[in-house]
Design a protein around this motif. Sequence first.
Motif, short mmCIF file in Angstrom:
data_model
loop_
_atom_site.label_atom_id
_atom_site.label_comp_id
_atom_site.label_asym_id
_atom_site.label_seq_id
_atom_site.Cartn_x
_atom_site.Cartn_y
_atom_site.Cartn_z
N GLY A 1 -13.57 7.00 -6.13
CA GLY A 1 -12.43 7.39 -6.95
C GLY A 1 -11.23 6.48 -6.73
N SER A 2 -10.07 7.08 -6.53
CA SER A 2 -8.84 6.29 -6.35
C SER A 2 -8.53 6.01 -4.89
N ILE A 3 -9.43 6.34 -3.99
CA ILE A 3 -9.19 6.11 -2.56
C ILE A 3 -9.28 4.62 -2.26
N ARG A 4 -8.29 4.13 -1.58
CA ARG A 4 -8.23 2.73 -1.19
C ARG A 4 -7.82 2.64 0.27
N SER B 1 -4.74 4.56 1.78
CA SER B 1 -4.49 5.86 1.15
C SER B 1 -4.19 6.90 2.24
N THR C 1 -13.15 1.21 3.74
CA THR C 1 -14.10 1.82 2.82
C THR C 1 -15.30 0.87 2.67
N ARG D 1 -18.39 9.57 -4.56
CA ARG D 1 -17.62 8.58 -5.31
C ARG D 1 -16.35 8.23 -4.54
N ASN E 1 0.85 -1.19 0.00
CA ASN E 1 0.00 0.00 0.00
C ASN E 1 0.88 1.24 0.00
#
Length: 198
Positions: free
Chosen positions: A170-173, A176, A191, A168, A113
Motif C-alpha cells: 500500500g502506501s507504506i514506505r 512511515s 520494506t 500488500r 520522509n
Amino acid sequence: SAGGSIPTATIDTRRRSGAIWLVPIMALLIVGFFVAREWWMRGPRIVVSIPRATGIEAGRTRVFSRGVPIGTVERVRLDDDLVHPVIDVQLERWASAFGREGAHFWVVTPSINFHGVSGLETLASGPVLEARPGSLTAASVERFVALAHAPSDASGVPGLRLLLTSPRLGSIRVGSPVTYRDLEVGEVIETELASDSR
C-alpha cells in the motif's frame, strides 16, 4: 700614476657554488619528507560498487563514519562489464577496519520522509559515502557492494525491532510512522518481499 696598470679584481666562486647547491638539496629533503609522510598515512585502497554515481566526484567526495572522515574517492568509473558504477576509495591508515570483511558502505543524499529532511548537509557538498567498519580480526577485502540504503540500525537508536508481514504494501514506505492510539511509537525502517517473493 696615469701610466700605471689597473689592478684586476678576482672573484672567489667556491663559497657561492656551495650555497647554490644547498637550496635544491633542502627543497628535495622537504619534498621527500612530505611524500614519505603521505605514504605513511595512506591506508588500504578499496573498490566499492554503487547503485548510481550521480554527484560523486573523484578527489572531492569524502567517506565518513559517524561524521568522521575516513577516506576519499579517488576514481569514478564503470565496472569491467560497463554496467555498474564503481569507485576507488583511498582509506586513511588508521581506518583499515573499513577495508575488512563485514564493512558496509552506502551513499547518503538528501531525502524527505515523514520525519522531515535527512542528509541535508549533502546539499552543499554533494553525496557522501557513509561506512560501518568490519571486525579488526576479519580478513582484508578489496571489493565491496554498497547497500541500496542505510542499514536499519544505522541511527544507533535503541529499541525493539519487529518483522511484520502484509499481503500488500500500500502506501507504506521507509520512514512511515508506526502509531499507537495516535501516538508515534516507531517507524518503518525497511520494506522487502518475503523469501518466496510473495
